[in-house]
Design an enzyme around this catalytic site. Structure first.
Site, short mmCIF file in Angstrom:
data_model
loop_
_atom_site.label_atom_id
_atom_site.label_comp_id
_atom_site.label_asym_id
_atom_site.label_seq_id
_atom_site.Cartn_x
_atom_site.Cartn_y
_atom_site.Cartn_z
N CYS A 73 -3.15 -3.34 6.09
CA CYS A 73 -2.71 -4.43 5.21
C CYS A 73 -1.28 -4.90 5.50
O CYS A 73 -0.87 -5.96 5.05
CB CYS A 73 -2.84 -4.01 3.75
SG CYS A 73 -4.50 -3.46 3.37
N HIS A 120 1.73 -8.01 -0.95
CA HIS A 120 0.33 -7.81 -0.55
C HIS A 120 -0.53 -7.85 -1.80
O HIS A 120 -0.26 -7.15 -2.78
CB HIS A 120 0.19 -6.47 0.19
CG HIS A 120 -1.21 -6.07 0.42
ND1 HIS A 120 -2.18 -6.97 0.83
CD2 HIS A 120 -1.85 -4.88 0.30
CE1 HIS A 120 -3.34 -6.34 0.95
NE2 HIS A 120 -3.17 -5.08 0.62
N ASN A 172 -8.47 -8.51 -2.51
CA ASN A 172 -7.61 -7.94 -1.48
C ASN A 172 -8.17 -8.29 -0.10
O ASN A 172 -9.25 -7.83 0.27
CB ASN A 172 -7.57 -6.41 -1.68
CG ASN A 172 -6.72 -5.70 -0.64
OD1 ASN A 172 -6.32 -6.30 0.36
ND2 ASN A 172 -6.46 -4.44 -0.86
#
Ligand code: ACO
Length: 319
Positions: free
Chosen positions: A110, A244, A274
């Site tokens: 990520c 994020h 996500n």
């Protein structure tokens, strides 16, 4: 030297899956997912390949940058979900755009977008590259275990892209990793070698959500404090924060600890879930296209992910 952003682009699958739709497939409900994560829906690939999203985001970024695609001398793609192990996603984007140039993938989970920015800066500073296409493309729903309701509800698919060139807008960037496969992992291909005596893992994402949560909150806050210092600014000078998009509660915990007004935190997790390394560049592009940023705005970005990796930067909006 350093770099600046010339253009951004993003692309999402057409299918939006709501929490209520998921509750028809498994034992979950909108209340559980919304209160624990802030996610209401996510976009999921159905008949799209990851390359379709990556190439679409790339073309939009090139259009915004107003450059000829042949000026691009480097394609960096950040992904954990490449359509092929080889060729890389970057090579496939290169083919799709019809250009020939240095093309490579990086896997920093990520945190990939920030790792990509740092690598792009190094290429530009060293004189190796002049115009870099950085694409973050992820198809996490293909790697999720759809029999594990505690993880599969978290993820969505998508791609975000930026075109980068020499400039002075990147004020600070730092990335690091603390090697750990226990908290978050996805096994690789095991193959069928008759000599291999090792045990095959499942090719699904496994995550210890509670521990990742603690890691995320502490690393975001520590790394942002360091980055602000390194950039020679204070939190009051920051115009927007793009974290994020993993979990709204993680973003909320950071908001409580850092001296920055809540309105400065941008988010699309309610709609996108996500999307791993694509989450920050998708958010950046959506906000840029809404006209959110003005030239000179200071943006802070911070990501964490499998590895365990972290990446943080301060960059001025220069378009
Ligand atoms: N729907 C309904 N109930 C559920 C669901 C679901 N989708 N998933 C789990 N539950 C149940 C569990 O079975 C458990 O029930 P029990 O108490 O009867 O055993 C209960 O809900 C609580 O489960 P926990 O796993 O303890 O839930 P928690 O409150 O920790 O929330 C979550 C889980 C949202 C994943 C949280 O740990 C978290 O936010 N972690 C951060 C990690 C993260 O966001 N990672 C993102 C991906 S990683 C990355 O981006 C790098």
């Amino acid at each position: 030297m350093g770099l600046k952003i010339l253009g951004t682009g993003s692309s999402l699958p057409k299918l939006s899956v709501t929490n209520d739709m998921l509750s028809g497939l498994m034992d979950t409900n909108d209340e559980w997912i919304s209160t624990r994560t802030g996610i209401k829906s996510r976009y999921i690939c159905s008949d799209e390949k990851l390359l379709d999203l990556a190439a679409d985001a790339a073309k939009k970024a090139i259009d915004m940058a107003r450059i000829d695609k042949d000026e691009i001398d480097t394609i960096i793609c950040t992904t954990v979900c490449s359509d092929y192990l080889t060729p890389s996603m970057a090579c496939m984007i290169n083919k799709e755009l019809g250009i020939s140039c240095r093309s490579l993938d990086i896997n920093a989970a990520c945190s990939g977008f920030i790792y990509g920015l740092e690598l792009a800066k190094a290429y530009i500073d060293s004189g190796i590259a002049k115009k870099i296409l950085l694409v973050s493309a992820e198809n996490m729903t293909r790697l999720s275990d759809w029999s594990d309701r505690s993880t599969c509800v978290l993820f969505g698919d998508g791609a975000g892209a930026t075109v980068l060139s020499e400039g002075d807008d990147l004020m600070a960037v730092s990335v690091t990793a603390r090697g750990n496969e226990e908290l978050l992992n996805i096994s690789g291909i095991h193959g069928n070698s008759p000599f291999d005596k090792t045990e095959a893992g499942e090719n699904f994402l496994h995550m210890n959500g509670k521990e990742v949560y603690k890691f995320a909150v502490s690393s975001i806050c520590e790394e942002l404090e360091k980055t602000v210092k390194e950039a020679g600014i204070e939190f009051k000078d920051v115009d927007y924060i793009l974290l994020h998009q993993a979990n709204m509660r993680i973003i909320g915990a950071a908001q409580k600890r850092l001296p920055v007004a809540k309105e400065k935190y941008l988010s699309n997790i309610d709609r996108c879930g996500n999307t791993s390394s694509a989450s920050i560049p998708i958010l950046l592009d959506e906000e840029a296209r809404k006209g959110r940023f003005k030239k000179g705005d200071v943006l802070l970005m911070s990501a964490f992910g499998g590895g365990l990796t972290t990446g943080t930067c301060a960059i001025k909006w220069g378009i």
